[in-house]
Design a protein around this motif. Sequence first.
Motif, short mmCIF file in Angstrom:
data_model
loop_
_atom_site.label_atom_id
_atom_site.label_comp_id
_atom_site.label_asym_id
_atom_site.label_seq_id
_atom_site.Cartn_x
_atom_site.Cartn_y
_atom_site.Cartn_z
N UNK A 24 0.85 -1.19 0.00
CA UNK A 24 0.00 0.00 0.00
C UNK A 24 0.89 1.23 0.00
N UNK A 25 0.78 2.03 -1.05
CA UNK A 25 1.51 3.29 -1.13
C UNK A 25 0.57 4.39 -0.67
N UNK A 26 0.73 4.87 0.55
CA UNK A 26 -0.08 5.97 1.07
C UNK A 26 0.80 7.21 1.18
N UNK A 27 1.26 7.63 0.02
CA UNK A 27 2.16 8.76 -0.09
C UNK A 27 2.08 9.32 -1.50
N UNK A 28 2.32 10.60 -1.63
CA UNK A 28 2.38 11.20 -2.97
C UNK A 28 3.78 11.05 -3.56
N UNK A 29 4.69 10.50 -2.78
CA UNK A 29 6.07 10.36 -3.24
C UNK A 29 6.30 9.00 -3.89
N UNK A 30 5.41 8.64 -4.81
CA UNK A 30 5.53 7.39 -5.55
C UNK A 30 6.10 7.73 -6.93
N UNK A 31 7.17 7.03 -7.28
CA UNK A 31 7.70 7.18 -8.63
C UNK A 31 6.93 6.27 -9.56
N UNK A 32 6.56 6.77 -10.72
CA UNK A 32 5.81 5.99 -11.70
C UNK A 32 6.60 5.99 -12.99
N UNK A 33 6.80 4.80 -13.55
CA UNK A 33 7.57 4.67 -14.79
C UNK A 33 6.89 3.65 -15.67
N UNK A 34 6.69 4.01 -16.92
CA UNK A 34 6.21 3.06 -17.94
C UNK A 34 7.20 3.13 -19.09
N UNK A 35 7.65 1.97 -19.53
CA UNK A 35 8.64 1.93 -20.60
C UNK A 35 8.58 0.57 -21.29
N UNK A 36 9.44 0.40 -22.27
CA UNK A 36 9.55 -0.86 -23.00
C UNK A 36 11.01 -1.28 -22.94
N UNK A 37 11.24 -2.55 -22.58
CA UNK A 37 12.62 -3.05 -22.51
C UNK A 37 13.19 -3.23 -23.90
N UNK A 38 14.49 -3.48 -23.96
CA UNK A 38 15.16 -3.70 -25.26
C UNK A 38 14.56 -4.87 -26.02
#
Length: 106
Positions: A24-38
């Motif tokens: 449970x992330x109860x913080x606004x300090x969440x890093x979000x990343x969406x990408x595609x691997x090689x």
Amino acid sequence: MSTPKPYTYVTAVLRGGVIRLDVAFSTSEVGVLAAVTDNKRPFLDLATPEAQVSVSTTGGGPVTEQDVSLAREIFNAAARYLTDCERLHAEQAAGPTLPGLDEIPA
């Protein structure tokens, strides 16, 4: 009333030989990343300094129709979360109202 502090809550439960992890992330300090691997595998990461959750394609392989369906569910849920956050933030910014105050003629 105390001010809420951000936190990340991680639990592991072993029941009947099955392990379940809850984050449970109860913080606004969440890093979000969406990408595609090689190797052309899309992924979505949510991370704090304490924990990370990654979502990727089935078995780390090629994108399946089920993967596309899950991505749509994540997108729709994120859109609902955004709408709820915006609505509640606007309501909180308006401040508290007193019962009956809106009924007083101008």
